[in-house]
Motif scaffolding. Structure first.
Motif, mmCIF file in Angstrom:
data_model
loop_
_atom_site.group_PDB
_atom_site.id
_atom_site.type_symbol
_atom_site.label_atom_id
_atom_site.label_comp_id
_atom_site.label_asym_id
_atom_site.label_seq_id
_atom_site.Cartn_x
_atom_site.Cartn_y
_atom_site.Cartn_z
ATOM 1 N N MET A 1 9.864 66.811 21.688
ATOM 2 C CA MET A 1 10.885 67.234 22.625
ATOM 3 C C MET A 1 12.218 66.604 22.227
ATOM 4 O O MET A 1 12.308 65.401 21.987
ATOM 5 C CB MET A 1 10.489 66.798 24.032
ATOM 6 N N ALA A 2 13.271 67.410 22.157
ATOM 7 C CA ALA A 2 14.598 66.926 21.785
ATOM 8 C C ALA A 2 15.173 66.087 22.924
ATOM 9 O O ALA A 2 14.924 66.363 24.100
ATOM 10 C CB ALA A 2 15.511 68.110 21.478
ATOM 11 N N PRO A 3 15.953 65.056 22.585
ATOM 12 C CA PRO A 3 16.542 64.227 23.642
ATOM 13 C C PRO A 3 17.606 65.000 24.425
ATOM 14 O O PRO A 3 18.248 65.916 23.894
ATOM 15 C CB PRO A 3 17.163 63.057 22.876
ATOM 16 N N LEU A 4 17.789 64.609 25.678
ATOM 17 C CA LEU A 4 18.861 65.185 26.487
ATOM 18 C C LEU A 4 20.192 64.848 25.832
ATOM 19 O O LEU A 4 20.390 63.752 25.328
ATOM 20 C CB LEU A 4 18.802 64.633 27.912
ATOM 21 N N THR A 5 21.108 65.824 25.828
ATOM 22 C CA THR A 5 22.331 65.718 25.042
ATOM 23 C C THR A 5 23.570 65.818 25.918
ATOM 24 O O THR A 5 23.654 66.695 26.775
ATOM 25 C CB THR A 5 22.358 66.845 23.984
ATOM 26 N N LEU A 6 24.537 64.941 25.671
ATOM 27 C CA LEU A 6 25.817 64.927 26.372
ATOM 28 C C LEU A 6 26.826 65.783 25.623
ATOM 29 O O LEU A 6 26.992 65.636 24.408
ATOM 30 C CB LEU A 6 26.326 63.483 26.455
ATOM 31 N N LYS A 7 27.513 66.682 26.356
ATOM 32 C CA LYS A 7 28.531 67.546 25.759
ATOM 33 C C LYS A 7 29.638 67.780 26.779
ATOM 34 O O LYS A 7 29.421 67.606 27.982
ATOM 35 C CB LYS A 7 27.937 68.908 25.373
ATOM 36 N N PRO A 8 30.806 68.238 26.323
ATOM 37 C CA PRO A 8 31.846 68.636 27.284
ATOM 38 C C PRO A 8 31.449 69.930 27.984
ATOM 39 O O PRO A 8 30.803 70.802 27.396
ATOM 40 C CB PRO A 8 33.088 68.862 26.416
ATOM 41 N N VAL A 9 31.842 70.046 29.234
ATOM 42 C CA VAL A 9 31.657 71.299 29.970
ATOM 43 C C VAL A 9 32.647 72.322 29.422
ATOM 44 O O VAL A 9 33.785 71.990 29.086
ATOM 45 C CB VAL A 9 31.885 71.066 31.484
ATOM 46 N N THR A 10 32.223 73.588 29.337
ATOM 47 C CA THR A 10 33.106 74.686 28.944
ATOM 48 C C THR A 10 33.293 75.626 30.133
ATOM 49 O O THR A 10 32.552 75.557 31.122
ATOM 50 C CB THR A 10 32.511 75.480 27.768
ATOM 51 N N VAL A 11 34.248 76.500 30.026
ATOM 52 C CA VAL A 11 34.499 77.474 31.093
ATOM 53 C C VAL A 11 33.246 78.308 31.353
ATOM 54 O O VAL A 11 32.956 78.654 32.508
ATOM 55 C CB VAL A 11 35.704 78.374 30.729
ATOM 56 N N ASP A 12 32.479 78.603 30.328
ATOM 57 C CA ASP A 12 31.254 79.390 30.509
ATOM 58 C C ASP A 12 30.222 78.671 31.372
ATOM 59 O O ASP A 12 29.330 79.308 31.926
ATOM 60 C CB ASP A 12 30.631 79.722 29.146
ATOM 61 N N ASP A 13 30.334 77.346 31.484
ATOM 62 C CA ASP A 13 29.390 76.565 32.291
ATOM 63 C C ASP A 13 29.710 76.581 33.787
ATOM 64 O O ASP A 13 28.894 76.138 34.591
ATOM 65 C CB ASP A 13 29.386 75.091 31.844
ATOM 66 N N ILE A 14 30.885 77.045 34.164
ATOM 67 C CA ILE A 14 31.353 76.898 35.548
ATOM 68 C C ILE A 14 30.355 77.448 36.576
ATOM 69 O O ILE A 14 30.004 76.749 37.528
ATOM 70 C CB ILE A 14 32.748 77.526 35.719
ATOM 71 N N PRO A 15 29.836 78.678 36.438
ATOM 72 C CA PRO A 15 28.876 79.160 37.441
ATOM 73 C C PRO A 15 27.602 78.311 37.507
ATOM 74 O O PRO A 15 27.047 78.097 38.588
ATOM 75 C CB PRO A 15 28.559 80.590 36.996
ATOM 76 N N SER A 16 27.171 77.787 36.376
ATOM 77 C CA SER A 16 25.966 76.954 36.356
ATOM 78 C C SER A 16 26.189 75.628 37.075
ATOM 79 O O SER A 16 25.259 75.060 37.652
ATOM 80 C CB SER A 16 25.535 76.686 34.915
#
Length: 194
Positions: A1-16
């Protein structure tokens, strides 16, 4: 299982982000302030989109699960200059309980102003983790990001925690500033660490 990953939020993430907020925080008082309606969800989306695109002080980060098609596990909203970044939220949606929102969020803002007393600081405005992913390190990654940055810049960090989440923050050096409110909120400050 891949580790949980930190990334910047993008505009496409807004509804999620709004979906995750309702999944994690659907307790009666929150739903009274922010009913789960299309209009209030649109309000959340617009508020987050505006911050993401137009407020350089506010940083949105997410944790994804690469082994589950990059499922959004959690997110944080860090305000890196709350003294300059303006109002925390736009005008409340007409379906919200305006009086309760004003009471809760004005109170939080006044507490932060009282405890920080004009000191430049970082503010962990929002931290949300999906219930199925709690205690797997997602929240710690999101908190550590801002604490590390605050330490690099010699700044304290402020947050309003629910009493149930306060042990997580104490692990990072946050200290309670007073007894928890009847609603279970506690103001916490972390001084810069070397």
């Amino acid at each position: 299982m891949a580790p949980l990953t930190l990334k910047p939020v993008t505009v496409d993430d807004i509804p999620s982000i709004a979906e995750l907020w309702y999944t994690a925080f659907s307790i009666p008082v929150n739903l009274h302030m922010f009913p789960n309606t299309p209009g209030v969800r649109e309000w959340w989306d617009n508020a987050n989109r505006h911050d993401l695109l137009h407020n350089p002080h506010r940083k949105y980060l997410k944790i994804i699960d690469p082994s589950a098609c990059d499922f959004l596990v959690g997110y944080a909203k860090w305000d890196l200059d709350p003294l300059e970044s303006g109002e925390r939220f736009p005008a409340w949606h007409k379906e919200s309980d305006v009086e309760l929102c004003d009471l809760v969020f004005t109170g939080c803002g006044e507490k932060r102003e009282e405890f920080m007393n004009g000191r430049k600081h970082y503010y962990l405005d929002m931290l949300v983790v999906h219930p199925h992913y709690r205690r797997q390190g997602a929240a710690s990654q999101l908190v550590k990001w801002g604490c590390d940055l605050a330490d690099q810049n010699g700044l304290p960090v402020y947050l309003d925690a629910h009493i149930d989440a306060s042990p997580l923050y104490r692990n990072f050096g946050f200290k309670d500033q007073e007894e928890a409110t009847p609603e279970g909120a506690v103001s916490m400050i972390r001084e810069p660490q070397t």
